[in-house]
Structures are given as C-alpha cells and as structure tokens.
Design an enzyme around this catalytic site. Structure first.
Site: not given
Length: 909
Positions: A537, A598, A652
């Site tokens: 993203r 991540s 995250d």
C-alpha cells in the site's frame, strides 16, 4: 375456522332449532383468529417469563429446571425414584441397559402416607420418606454401588440447580412445618443419611411434566416438549440456555417448566371467558388465579358442564319436568363422566349418568347434554393446541429454523381419556403453526420411569463433564498461574533491556527510536508505505486541525518479484510510489515518509533497520543484513526520483500505538492480537541499556511472541500445545505467540477434539478422518461457535461442513472447548500486559497509572469474548492501573505517517 373441523359440527337432532343451545355452543367455540392472537400473547408472556427484569410479574413463569440433556439411549445402570404423591409415597428402581432405553426393568412399591404426617413437622415427613425408601431397598435391592436418586416433588419451588430447590409454598393438602424456604433436596438427603443409606445420592429434583418428556426420548428420537393434560395443566420444552436469563447456564439447552396454568391471570383471556367459566372460577379456592388451567384442566371441565346445565335448566331448555337442585352441588359431575358421555355413540351413557344424578332426562336432553360436553372438551383441546403452538413457534424462531420437526410427549387424563383429543390437537396445531411438524407421543409413567430417565441423563452428563474437565484442566489457569506468568514476563523484559543479557533474552525489547507520541500539534502531508505481504500500500495522509484524511492505493507484488532480487523488489516499490504520486498530483512535493516494514529487523535508528530474515513467502536475494531504508533510497536514485524523504521505519505494533495516540494522548502502548501477537510501549530511556542516553522515553518493540523460547513457560505448555508446536515451521520458537494468536488456536482445538473422540466424549467415539487434517479447524470457527446468540443448529452446520457428524451435545461440548482455549489465550495476553503496565507505573514512580492501549488484530476485534476476558483479567492482575483499550484504525498506514509526523514536529526552543 374451528367450525370447519369435524370437532365443531353440532348437528344432532333437536339442536339446530334451539337458540339457547346454539348460543351456548357459540360461546364455547373460539375462532381461529382468536387462537392466533392467543398464541402471540402466550409467546410474549413466555419471553417475559425468561427475562430477568420482567420474570417476577410474568403470568407464564418459565422456570428453569437445570435439566440440560435428554436421554440418548446410552444410559445404563440402576436408578432410584421417590415420588411424593397426594397421599402416597411411591418408590421405584429402574434398570437401564444402554440399549436405547427400549427394555428397562422397573420395580416399584407404594406406601400410604398418614394424614398426620402431611400436617406435621417437615423433618418427620422426610424421615418417613427415607424409611419407605429403606424398606423398599431392603425388599428389592442387593446393589452395593452408588444409587442415584431422582425426587419427584410436585410443589412450587425455586430451583437453582438440578439438585437444589427451595420450597415456595405447600399445596394439595400439605402443610408441614419448617420446610418452606428450605432446600428440599438437602432435607431428603439428610433423612436418607439417617437411615445409613450411604450409597443413595439425590441428584435431581423435578416435576411430572419433565418426566413425561423424558419417557418419550429414546435413541434416535429425542423428545423436546412435554404436555400434561390432566387435573392441572402444564408444558415444558428444551429452550436455548442463553435465553434463560433467570439461570446462569449459557451453553446448550435447558428444559423450561412453563407453568402456563396462570396464563390469563392478567386479563388476557377475559374475552373468551364465558359466564360458566366465571362461575367455576368464583367457586374455586383461588378466584382470579390459574385462569388458563381452569379452562382446560380436568379438575374443572365437569364443573363447566355443570354450570351450563344449570343455566339451560333454568331456561327450561333441559329437564323441564325434573328437580335440578342436585346440579347446585359442586363436584356432582366429574370430568370422567363427561368423557364417558362423549366417547360413546348414542345417548345411552348420557342417560345413565343423568339418571344416576336423579334427573329425569328424555332422548333430546341426553343429545343436548352430549353436545355440550363435546363443546367444553373440544374447546379445551383447541386451547391446548394454541398453547402448544406458541411453544413450537418460539422454539422454531429461537433456533432460527425454517421448519421445526419435533416430538411431543403427552400425558394426562384428557389425552388418554378422550378418543379425539389427539386428533383435534394435531389439526389445530397445523393450522396455527404450519412451519412446525409435531409428532405426539403417549407418555408412560412420567413421574416414575420419566424421573428415572431424568436422573440417568443427569448422571451420564455429570460423568461426561468430569472427564471433559480432566481433559481441559491443564488449559485452565489459576490466578497464581497468571501471576507467575506476569512475573516471568517482567523478568524477561528486564533481561531484554539490559545490554549484557539482551542477546540471550527471549523477549528482545528492541529499541524503535520512536521517542514521542502524537500531541495534536502535528500538521502537514505525509507519505506512508505498508509492506507486509503480497499486497503493498501507498498512502498520503493529511493532518490538519480538522483531523486526518487519507487516500491510498493497493499494488500487487508478483510472485516473481517476491522471489527475485532486492533491486527488482525495491524498484517495483518505487514504481508504485511514482504511480501513486502522479495520480495524487504529488510529483512536485517532497513529503516525509513513514515505512511500515513488517519483517524481522534490527533497528539501529529511526530511519535505519537491518533485515534479519524474510518471512511470509518472501525470499528476495541481496537484502538480509542490509539497511532496508537504504535499499529503498538506492532504488529511488536508480529511478532518478529525488522527491523521497524516508524519516522513519516502523513495524505494525508501533504504528498501532501511534495511530491511536493521535486520538488519545494517553496512548503509550501498542498491542497486536491477530494472526500473530506483539506489544510495544513507551519506556524510560534510563532503563534502556541497549541505547545511549537517559533522557525522555523511547518506544520499545517487545517482540513478546518469543517469550518462553528459553523454556520458562514449559510449566503451562500442555500436550496439545506441544503437538501444535512440533508441527510448525519453527518448533520451539515463538512459544508465547503459539499460545495466544489466531494462527494457532484452531490447531490447539483440533488436537483437543482428537483426544476427546479417542476417549469417546465426542461423536460417540466414531472416527473422524477429517479431524486428522492440519489446519482444518480454523480460528475463525472459534469466534463463530462462541457467539452466545448463535443457535446450536448453526454450530452443527459448521461442523457438518467439516464432515463432522455432530449431535446437539457434541455442539455444546465443542463450544466449551473453544471457550477454554480462547479464554486461556486472553488471560495469558492479560498477564503479559499486566507486566508492561506495572513496569511503566513503577518506573514512573506512580501509585496509580492511567494509560491507553492501542490495539489491533482480528482475534481482538472479531472474537466475541476475547477483549472482555483480556480486560477483566488485566484489571484483576494490575489493580493499580486503569487501562483503556482503543481499537486501532489502520495502524500500518496512518500509524506510519504519524511516526513521520512526530519526527518532523518542531522542537520547543
């Protein structure tokens, strides 16, 4: 509509042209529309009876019986029953052979109950019952083992357990002292103990309605409703336990004793009450009460007929040449005589009954009396049908079924004594509840054999629960267990913060170089990248006084790039960034960028992190050991893109804390409980030995999923946990995560189920090949199965999709297993969090800490009980901390941008 039924055709000679007779018959005929209304009112009254707030005022009391299982045909053993009758004590011994309850052996004996005992001291009554039992056993039994006993006690009780019930009030001619308000099961057990019958154990108390249901339950044909149409009237049925607010049981089903005889005491039946019913009510011992029962009970039907005859005789329509004074005597006409009159063709029986009363009756009188008797009894049958239709519709609705197929056990004088009662009952039920198919089954000795079946089913369930508890005991953690985990977590945190012990600590306590949380002064536009799987993203986040607004785009990372070179991966990422900036008209701006990456990294600065290893299907070459941020900057240089300004790389968990920190300045902890689990928090710099400096605070990425990898949690690892761990790609690693996170809970449940099948606690011990398949039982099934409002039929559907042929009781047990596993996960998470908040409180020298936890993850957000159990346990383990949980929205996107925003925030002069 009832006029369309054969039961309501009044066409005997001499009736059609008598308006007084027609008026009586019309008054005793209830239209279908009115029966439908009554059904709706009955259902409303049932719901009021089940609700704790309206139960006290409800006319239909809906009393819990604590009977949670019907016989399944496997019951075997010797069971005793003691029944307290109106003037007798009945004792029974029933032997079951596990053959579907098709050939029970029943031995019984009846003892007369002296009148003085019925009105004497309560202790004397129970001593007499125990003496009768002792004599019965002396005459019949050589059994030396435990003898479970069911006690049939037909009086109003407040029942709080299957074997605990306090007498509310005596009735039926009893008035023994010092019993009301006391536990009658305990009184009987004490009396039995006095007789030195140490092998006899009172395990269940019930009434005859419940027994009726039980006698009609055999293997493959469970009965879930019982109707008693006798001197009194009652109905019981198996309700969804979570709807019974007056009882604590929330799993499975529970038999509810409706006590529907009082329906209408609030005036709901006034419009169908005839003058004859009013006269019967006025003459009763309890005027205005038990209105429904007085319309249908055989104690009253003869009386209703008597009052009709009095009225018609006064109008000279009946017995014009006879002295009818005998009809003024209460009880002179019995319901059995009424049933005899309508069960026989012709008028001979009616003539005989009337002549016995001294009434001079002609053929026309007898014919008219016969029709009146039929009308009174047929009305009772239709009212029974309306009540039963209410129960059927309620069961169908609460089980979320399109059609209900159910067996109904029926007993009582009216059912057995009226040849057409069953026919009328079934025809009216079909009209009122076309969505339900009820099969009426005659009951045999509900208060005797039925009580033995209640006792047998209770004993079977008790034995099963003991064995289930034995299997699940290792997963049920005590408060001491949780306190020990909290202490161990605190110790490992200290080891991870210390520079010397950090390399060997199981909780790594990694510095993130994030030294502040949002304070509301952040302003501007920021880019965010989120790389954690096959999708990538890119976001632009605008922070203003009005709040935060975002725009984002998702890009796919092809498999070839996931397994290619580092240059290919980061070039692809840069292509996505450039495409996004073009679409958002950002090509001429240089925006600070936060990068959520991540994957395991060793972070050595806010914008510098060395990749330790790839996970999640990535195997990109030339990256491990390299600075991820620099790899991205190198790609930007290759693309001649000068507008890239990476200021922070985060994971995250930190992003979650920062995302929630913007909405709540007290948010200084991040928690992820989803597929995996992790936590971060703001630590005092003076305690962080792995980074130079001792001023202010820094966010520490705990990486607590590895807690216990050094063996410190071995004492709570069960055989199920070890089997799950052994079959993972990293045995012995991430052990705390394997107890908590969504990736593993379904597998833990699957291994428990395999053991239970092996011990014949599930699926009747039948092999379940599908359960042998790894990951077949997904964690999402736990969330679904544990929903309290989810009907057990839907749980069975879930299990059938897994090719597991689950019974109702299997579904209940499945829910217990899931609840046990998810509760342990929540409690362990709470123990870890308790260590965090207590350390923060002590490090800051506070008597009380108030802090917010930003939390994300599917297990926390979607599981129906996890968040509540986590918060409740945390409050118990850390009483000096007030902890608020704030669900995160887009921690990996919005959070990364906020890390960049805080990093770019102007510092105070």
């Amino acid at each position: 509509l009832p006029q369309a039924s054969p039961a309501f055709h009044f066409s005997s000679p001499g009736l059609i042209h008598c308006p007084q007779i027609q008026q009586v018959l019309r008054a005793l005929t209830i239209p279908l529309e009115r029966l439908q209304i009554m059904k709706v009112h009955m259902m409303q009254a049932m719901r009021r009876g089940l609700c704790r707030h309206t139960h006290a005022e409800a006319t239909v009391q809906m009393l819990p019986t604590y009977i949670c299982s019907t016989p399944d045909g496997t019951e075997k053993g010797v069971f005793l029953v003691v029944e307290l009758c109106q003037n007798q004590i009945r004792t029974l011994m029933v032997t079951l052979f596990g053959d579907g309850n098709l050939s029970p052996q029943v031995v019984y004996k009846v003892f007369e109950l002296p009148d003085d005992i019925m009105h004497g001291e309560g202790e004397v009554l129970f001593d007499f019952i125990a003496q009768c039992l002792s004599q019965f056993l002396g005459d019949t039994s050589s059994c030396q083992g435990r003898l479970p006993l069911g006690f049939v006690f037909p009086f109003s009780c407040k029942q709080t357990k299957l074997d605990k019930a306090e007498l509310v009030s005596w009735s039926k001619g009893f008035s023994c002292s010092d019993v009301e308000g006391k536990d009658v099961v305990q009184l009987l057990q004490l009396a039995i103990n006095k007789q030195e019958l140490c092998q006899v154990d009172v395990v269940a108390l019930m009434n005859d309605t419940v027994g009726t249901m039980m006698t009609c339950s055999t293997e493959g044909r469970p009965c879930e409703i019982a109707l008693v149409a006798d001197r009194g009237s009652n109905c019981c049925f198996m309700a969804e336990a979570h709807l019974v607010e007056t009882a604590e049981e929330t799993s499975g089903r529970m038999c509810i004793n409706t006590e529907w005889g009082c329906f209408g005491d609030d005036g709901m039946l006034n419009d169908i009450m005839t003058p004859y019913d009013e006269s019967v009510d006025d003459e009763s011992s309890n005027p205005g009460l038990k209105r429904f029962e007085k319309l249908v009970g055989t104690l009253y039907l003869g009386e209703i007929v008597r009052h009709v005859l009095i009225t018609l005789a006064a109008q000279k329509v009946l017995f014009p040449k006879s002295n009818v004074a005998v009809l003024k005597e209460k009880g002179v006409l019995q319901t059995q005589q009424v049933l005899d009159i309508i069960n026989n063709e012709g008028t001979a029986v009616a003539m005989r009954v009337l002549e016995a009363l001294g009434l001079a009756a002609n053929e026309r009188d007898c014919s008219r009396v016969q029709q009146i008797c039929r009308a009174v009894v047929s009305r009772a049958a239709t009212l029974y049908a309306a009540g039963l239709a209410a129960v059927l519709s309620y069961m169908c609705q609460t089980r979320d079924m399109d059609q209900l197929l159910v067996n109904v056990g029926v007993d009582g004088e009216l059912f057995h004594g009226h040849t057409r009662f069953k026919e009328i009952l079934q025809s009216v039920i079909k009209l009122l509840t076309p969505e339900c198919a009820a099969t009426l089954l005659p009951s045999t000795d509900g208060s005797g054999w039925g009580a033995a079946m209640v006792t047998a089913a209770a004993v079977r369930l008790e034995a099963q629960r003991r064995e289930v508890d034995e299997v699940l005991a290792p997963l049920r953690l005590s408060r001491a267990d949780l306190e020990h985990v909290q202490t161990l977590m605190r110790l490992e945190m200290e080891l991870g913060l210390d520079q010397e012990t950090n390399p060997t600590a199981s909780v790594r306590m990694l510095p993130t170089y994030v030294c502040g949380t949002p304070d509301g002064t952040e302003r501007g536009e920021f880019l965010a990248l989120d790389l954690g799987g096959t999708n990538f993203r890119v976001l632009v986040v605008r922070v203003s006084e009005e709040g935060i607004c975002m725009a984002s785009e998702i890009y796919v990372i092809p498999t070839a790039i996931m397994q290619g070179t580092g240059e290919q991966l980061f070039d692809h990422i840069m292509d996505c960034i450039i495409d996004f900036q073009l679409k958002q008209n950002l090509t001429n701006q240089i925006l600070p960028l936060g990068f959520t990456f991540s994957f395991p990294c060793k972070q050595v600065g806010l914008d510098k992190a060395l990749l330790l290893t790839w996970t999640k299907g990535f195997s990109v070459s030339g990256c491990v050991g390299q600075d991820v941020v620099q790899l991205l900057r190198d790609a930007a240089q290759r693309k001649n893109h000068t507008g890239l300004k990476v200021v922070a790389l985060v994971n995250d968990t930190v992003g979650t804390m920062m995302s929630c920190g913007y909405d709540d300045p007290k948010c200084e902890i991040g928690l992820i409980v989803g597929t995996g689990t992790n936590a971060c928090y703001m630590e005092e710099m003076q305690n962080v030995g792995t980074v130079e400096g001792d001023q202010g605070r820094m966010c520490i990425n705990m990486e607590w999923g590895a807690f216990g990898d050094n063996g410190c949690l071995d004492h709570i690892f069960t055989s199920f946990d070890r089997m799950v761990d052994d079959n993972t790609i990293n045995p012995g690693k991430q052990r705390f995560e394997k107890l908590i996170s969504g990736m593993y809970l379904g597998e833990i449940v699957r291994h428990i189920l395999l053991v239970m099948v092996d011990r014949q606690l599930l699926f009747k011990g039948n092999p379940c090949p599908k359960l042998q398949t790894k990951d077949i039982f997904q964690t999402k099934f736990l969330s679904t199965i544990e929903l309290n409002e989810l009907a057990l039929r839907q749980i069975r559907t879930i299990l059938q999709d897994l090719e597991l042929n689950a019974s109702f009781e299997d579904s209940v047990l499945m829910r217990v297993v899931c609840q046990t596993v998810s509760l342990r996960a929540a409690q362990l998470c709470a123990a870890g969090m308790a260590a965090v908040v207590e350390k923060m409180r002590e490090s800051r020298g506070l008597d009380h800490l108030s802090v917010t936890v930003g939390v994300d993850g599917t297990l926390y957000k979607l599981h129906p009980n996890f968040s509540h159990s986590l918060q409740e346990t945390l409050q118990d383990l850390a009483p000096n901390c007030t902890v608020t949980f704030l669900p995160s929205e887009d921690g990996s996107g919005k959070g990364a941008a906020l890390v960049a925003a805080v990093a770019c925030r102007p510092t105070s002069p």
